[in-house]
Scaffold this motif. Structure first.
Motif, mmCIF file in Angstrom:
data_model
loop_
_atom_site.group_PDB
_atom_site.id
_atom_site.type_symbol
_atom_site.label_atom_id
_atom_site.label_comp_id
_atom_site.label_asym_id
_atom_site.label_seq_id
_atom_site.Cartn_x
_atom_site.Cartn_y
_atom_site.Cartn_z
ATOM 1 N N MET A 1 8.592 7.781 1.799
ATOM 2 C CA MET A 1 7.285 7.111 1.692
ATOM 3 C C MET A 1 6.886 6.564 3.060
ATOM 4 S SD MET A 1 6.069 3.978 -0.798
ATOM 5 C CE MET A 1 7.100 2.723 -0.079
ATOM 6 N N LYS A 2 5.699 6.934 3.515
ATOM 7 C CA LYS A 2 5.213 6.460 4.807
ATOM 8 C C LYS A 2 4.527 5.114 4.620
ATOM 9 C CE LYS A 2 2.284 7.737 8.684
ATOM 10 N NZ LYS A 2 3.055 7.999 9.842
ATOM 11 N N ILE A 3 4.899 4.120 5.442
ATOM 12 C CA ILE A 3 4.310 2.788 5.386
ATOM 13 C C ILE A 3 3.361 2.636 6.568
ATOM 14 C CG2 ILE A 3 4.762 0.303 5.414
ATOM 15 C CD1 ILE A 3 5.808 1.645 2.920
ATOM 16 N N TYR A 4 2.120 2.314 6.288
ATOM 17 C CA TYR A 4 1.125 2.130 7.345
ATOM 18 C C TYR A 4 0.993 0.661 7.746
ATOM 19 C CZ TYR A 4 -0.077 6.830 5.809
ATOM 20 O OH TYR A 4 -0.022 8.155 5.466
ATOM 21 N N SER A 5 1.420 -0.223 6.843
ATOM 22 C CA SER A 5 1.377 -1.659 7.115
ATOM 23 C C SER A 5 2.293 -2.352 6.114
ATOM 24 C CB SER A 5 -0.056 -2.198 6.983
ATOM 25 O OG SER A 5 -0.074 -3.613 6.978
ATOM 26 N N SER A 6 2.882 -3.480 6.514
ATOM 27 C CA SER A 6 3.726 -4.254 5.601
ATOM 28 C C SER A 6 2.890 -5.138 4.687
ATOM 29 C CB SER A 6 4.712 -5.119 6.394
ATOM 30 O OG SER A 6 4.007 -6.057 7.203
ATOM 31 N N ASN A 7 1.576 -5.146 4.912
ATOM 32 C CA ASN A 7 0.655 -5.911 4.074
ATOM 33 C C ASN A 7 0.147 -4.997 2.959
ATOM 34 O OD1 ASN A 7 -2.381 -6.622 3.460
ATOM 35 N ND2 ASN A 7 -1.493 -8.525 4.253
#
Length: 582
Positions: A1-7
């Protein structure tokens, strides 16, 4: 899973700006706002809020009508890890003071069209450190909205938020007492939409849709690959698999995983669907949820009427011009549309799905909707703010199958219970209770009220209803609105449904008034159609052959208008206050 932001929210908004920058999200008059522009402006506004000292977990109140600034403010607050608290723009100074102070708001943003009541409340808003005003002629001592946005850099904001963090605090209508702040998490929204999409697909599959209708739904429901999924779910093999224990739970988890990954969702961004919710204010959770859905879907264009007041002709013009496929309204809004003389002047053939919610939509009104909009699919949604909010729904595709008071089958665990919490058999009236990961985190600063409605993991809704022979829930009344007269229980909505059929009646609210003999007596407060006249005896006589004697109104009061909530519900508590004296 690609995370673009921790928000949580910024993870989706960043993916949208990256993979769908020119996608048109908001249409508001001449303004057409793309995901790229929205991402930039919410970054700037978020940076501005940080300069005002807002930090993670702080509450930020705001009062806007349905306009682009409402959406900008909401996402900007969430990007910095703070908690948005949208406010009803119809509030009086006293109500503004209560909600702002109760939620401990650190900053208050608003439109200048609401400046007068806010100015009157302001001396008592001692916890608010900064006021920010959007629009012409702001008060000299407040920060101007556009200045706060334009002076900040477009820089990413990284404040981590996750499933269990509070996404928003929505205040209840306060019809049975002081308004309560309902804390709803990001995870509850995600789980609710996962359950909704799964149940929508299963129920549409039950209808054996034609290829043409599947294609129409593809242009309406913002879910990647919907047409293909529906075709697969209609196969006999898949339907047999769905009947096996545990299959639906596994599919629900799969949908939750899917909605958690923008890297997968982005493949559906280009399949644009066009929605309008003209009578739903965004500060109400019946429509607020769309702001969360939009970030998941990425392909939703949100058409927003410019007028604050509901204007049927503006709605017709927008449907025709923008080729809108999905419209959501409260029942009052739908009634105003189908009864409007200008409806036939416009080409409204693009409209495929009509959603209705925030109140029961009677079969008589649904019939009119289907007659005025041939081929229309009606999606009747029901729930409560505390459940984020959808709990049950019903799909209507033909007039012959319409049912009064049916809100369909639940999409989560539900039961009907008696006063002792014991489950009752089908056909017996009791309180509707729900159990799900979509339930609220609690009422803000009110553990006692939270414990009153949460028992052993079940949320007790306060709605009375029963299960019919098809396993659908029929709603009868709010538990607290039931009138007891001479030992008999009377449900106001049942009496109202009959009186509504009188040709001279525009609206009605039934209440109980003190009575020395019976304890309470039934009173109908009636608003007549414009230009009509009627007597109390005429209304009572109309009821005579249609309900038992103890249910019939013992008195009738005529009112020029009835107090209405922002989502079109008659405020029974206010009616009782105005017209409830013996």
């Amino acid at each position: 899973m690609k995370i673009y932001s921790s928000n949580f929210i910024n993870n989706y908004l960043t993916a949208l700006a990256l993979y769908h920058p020119q996608g048109e999200f908001i249409v508001y008059g001449d303004r057409r706002i793309t995901w790229s522009e929205l991402h930039r402006r919410t970054n700037q506004l978020g940076q501005g809020l940080l300069t005002l000292g807002v930090k993670k977990g702080d509450k930020v109140a705001f009062m806007f009508h349905n306009c682009p600034e409402f959406i900008e403010v909401n996402y900007a607050i969430q990007k910095i890890g703070a908690i948005p608290v949208p406010m009803n723009y119809r509030f009086t100074p006293r109500e503004i003071e209560y909600q702002t102070n109760h939620c401990d708001a650190a900053v208050f943003l608003y439109e200048t069209i609401w400046q007068e009541p806010i100015a009157k409340a302001r001396p008592e808003l001692k916890r608010v450190r900064h006021f920010v005003a959007a629009g012409p002629d702001p008060a000299p001592e407040v920060i101007q909205y556009e200045d706060l946005v334009s002076r900040q850099p477009d820089q990413p904001i990284e404040v981590s938020t996750g499933r269990d963090d509070v996404c928003v605090i929505i205040y209840t209508g306060g019809t049975t007492g002081p308004s309560k702040g309902v804390m709803l998490t990001y995870g509850a929204h995600l789980d609710m939409f996962a359950a909704l999409f799964l149940n929508l697909i299963m129920r549409f599959a039950e209808l054996k849709l034609t290829p043409a209708l599947r294609e129409r739904l593809k242009q309406t429901i913002p879910l990647t690959g919907l047409s293909t999924i529906l075709k697969v779910f209609q196969s006999d093999l898949v339907r047999r698999l769905l009947s096996r224990p545990g299959t639906q739970d596994r599919l629900r988890r799969l949908f939750q995983r899917f909605l958690s990954e923008p890297s997968l969702l982005r493949f559906g961004y280009k399949n644009n669907v066009r929605w309008i919710l003209p009578s739903f204010p965004l500060f109400h959770d019946a429509s607020y949820q769309i702001l969360v859905l939009a970030t998941f879907a990425g392909n939703l264009s949100f058409i927003m009427p410019k007028e604050v007041k509901f204007d049927p002709e503006e709605v017709f013009r927008l449907v025709e011009k923008e080729k809108i496929t999905f419209m959501g309204n409260v029942p009052t809004g739908w009634k105003m549309l189908v009864d409007h003389p200008a409806l036939s002047k416009y080409n409204l053939s693009s409209l495929a799905v009509a959603a209705t919610g925030a109140g029961l939509n009677p079969a008589s009104l649904k019939r009119k909707m289907m007659e005025k909009f041939p081929g229309l699919i009606i999606l009747d949604l029901f729930g409560q703010t505390e459940m984020t909010p959808i709990t049950t729904f019903r799909i209507d595709t033909d007039i012959a199958s319409l049912k009064d008071r049916s809100i369909g089958r639940p999409m989560l665990e539900a039961k009907i219970v008696d006063e002792e919490g014991r489950e009752v058999p089908s056909g017996q009236i009791g309180e509707i209770a729900y159990k799900s990961s979509t339930v609220m985190k609690g009422y803000y600063k009110d553990e006692e009220k939270t414990k009153e409605v949460m028992k052993d993991g079940w949320f007790y809704s306060g709605d009375l209803g029963y299960l019919d022979e098809e396993g659908e829930i029929r709603v009868v009344e709010r538990k607290k609105e039931c009138i007891t007269s001479g030992g008999e229980k009377i449900f106001p909505q049942e009496v109202e449904d009959i009186i509504h059929q009188h040709p001279k009646v525009k609206d009605v609210c039934v209440i109980g008034v003190p009575d020395e003999t019976w304890g309470s007596a039934v009173r109908a407060v009636v608003q007549l159609q414009e230009g009509q006249q009627a007597t109390a005896d005429e209304i009572i006589e109309f009821c005579k052959d249609q309900m038992a004697g103890y249910k019939r109104p013992k008195s009738v009061v005529f009112a020029e208008s009835l107090p209405i909530s922002p989502v079109g519900k008659v405020l029974r508590a206010k009616v009782r206050e105005l017209f409830g004296q013996p």
